[in-house]
Design an enzyme around this catalytic site. Structure first.
Site, mmCIF file in Angstrom:
data_model
loop_
_atom_site.group_PDB
_atom_site.id
_atom_site.type_symbol
_atom_site.label_atom_id
_atom_site.label_comp_id
_atom_site.label_asym_id
_atom_site.label_seq_id
_atom_site.Cartn_x
_atom_site.Cartn_y
_atom_site.Cartn_z
ATOM 1 N N CYS A 231 0.822 -1.208 0.000
ATOM 2 C CA CYS A 231 0.000 0.000 0.000
ATOM 3 C C CYS A 231 0.863 1.269 0.000
ATOM 4 O O CYS A 231 1.484 1.559 -1.026
ATOM 5 C CB CYS A 231 -1.008 -0.050 1.138
ATOM 6 N N HIS B 144 -3.264 -5.189 1.545
ATOM 7 C CA HIS B 144 -2.648 -5.431 2.866
ATOM 8 C C HIS B 144 -2.703 -6.904 3.269
ATOM 9 O O HIS B 144 -3.523 -7.260 4.119
ATOM 10 C CB HIS B 144 -3.400 -4.629 3.935
ATOM 11 N N GLU C 148 -0.963 -8.433 5.313
ATOM 12 C CA GLU C 148 -0.671 -8.596 6.746
ATOM 13 C C GLU C 148 -1.921 -8.464 7.606
ATOM 14 O O GLU C 148 -1.896 -8.783 8.785
ATOM 15 C CB GLU C 148 0.394 -7.560 7.178
HETATM 16 N N1 GLN Z 1 -3.641 6.382 1.045
HETATM 17 C C1 GLN Z 1 -2.359 6.140 1.666
HETATM 18 C C2 GLN Z 1 -1.252 6.969 1.049
HETATM 19 O O1 GLN Z 1 -1.401 7.501 -0.004
HETATM 20 C C3 GLN Z 1 -1.992 4.669 1.612
HETATM 21 C C4 GLN Z 1 -2.998 3.872 2.392
HETATM 22 C C5 GLN Z 1 -2.465 2.639 3.031
HETATM 23 O O2 GLN Z 1 -1.259 2.408 3.138
HETATM 24 N N2 GLN Z 1 -3.382 1.840 3.507
HETATM 25 O O3 GLN Z 1 -0.231 7.070 1.646
#
Ligand code: GLN
Length: 206
Positions: free
Chosen positions: A88, A181, A183
């Site tokens: 992410c 994610h 995890e």
């Molecule tokens: N929206 C977040 C960002 O741009 C990432 C979201 C996440 O890691 N769950 O940093």
């Protein structure tokens, strides 16, 4: 070999612990029988076999990477050939091109990433994904204010996409990026896949 490591052997895995959900990665890796180091100083990168850059807020993690002197050392770690995985926000940081990131990330993967790409109404959603290299059926993936991978250029390649074709995971040699994610689910298969990267040819990754 520790039998609970499912054939990947016991590894010492670093999780970048500047901000975000590093504890969840830690718990999953420990449940798999691996040793985990929370990485807060660049010198700690010397003692680990693999590194995870967790989810969180990519602008904050980027700021802390720079202010804690990680920018060069993490790029060198990526170039060393040891596995590095961004989940992410971590995927955003590994990308060479990102929309709306106000400072440099790690910038090592030939992917172009769009932050918060799925709109407010669907800040979080789940999807079943076929992931290249993953046996045992679809991976149930959890997306939280997730980025979209808009473009993947050689030597990076896509390894998972949503039904509409939106790319949500990519690999480039020892580097892995997922916009979801793993995890936060009970499924350890992607962590196993990640830790098998760089294994000598002929040794099964299963
Ligand atoms: N929206 C977040 C960002 O741009 C990432 C979201 C996440 O890691 N769950 O940093």
């Amino acid at each position: 070999m520790n039998p609970s490591t499912n054939g990947t052997g016991r590894k010492t895995v670093g999780v970048l612990a500047l901000q975000g959900d590093f504890r969840e990665h830690r718990e999953m890796l420990e449940s798999m029988g691996h040793a985990v180091r929370e990485i807060r100083k660049p010198g700690q990168l010397a003692d680990i076999d693999a590194l995870i850059v967790p989810g969180g807020e990519s602008t904050t993690i980027a700021r802390l990477i720079i202010s804690n002197g990680f920018h060069g050392p993490i790029r060198e770690f990526c170039a060393s050939g040891k596995p590095v995985w961004g989940t992410c926000a971590g995927a955003i940081l590994l990308a060479k091109q990102v929309d709306h990131l106000d400072r440099p990330g790690i910038e090592m993967m030939d992917i172009s990433v769009h932050r918060n790409a799925f709109g407010r109404q669907v800040d979080s959603f789940e999807a079943n994904l076929d992931v290249e290299g993953l046996d045992g059926g679809p991976f149930h993936a959890l997306f939280i204010r997730a980025p979209r991978i808009d473009a993947v250029s050689f030597p990076a390649h896509a390894i998972a996409a949503l039904e509409d074709g939106t790319i949500v995971a990519a690999r480039q040699g020892n580097l892995l990026a997922t916009s979801f994610h793993p995890e936060l689910t009970g499924d350890t298969r992607l962590h196993e896949l990640f830790l098998s990267i760089g294994r000598p040819p002929g040794v099964s990754a299963k």
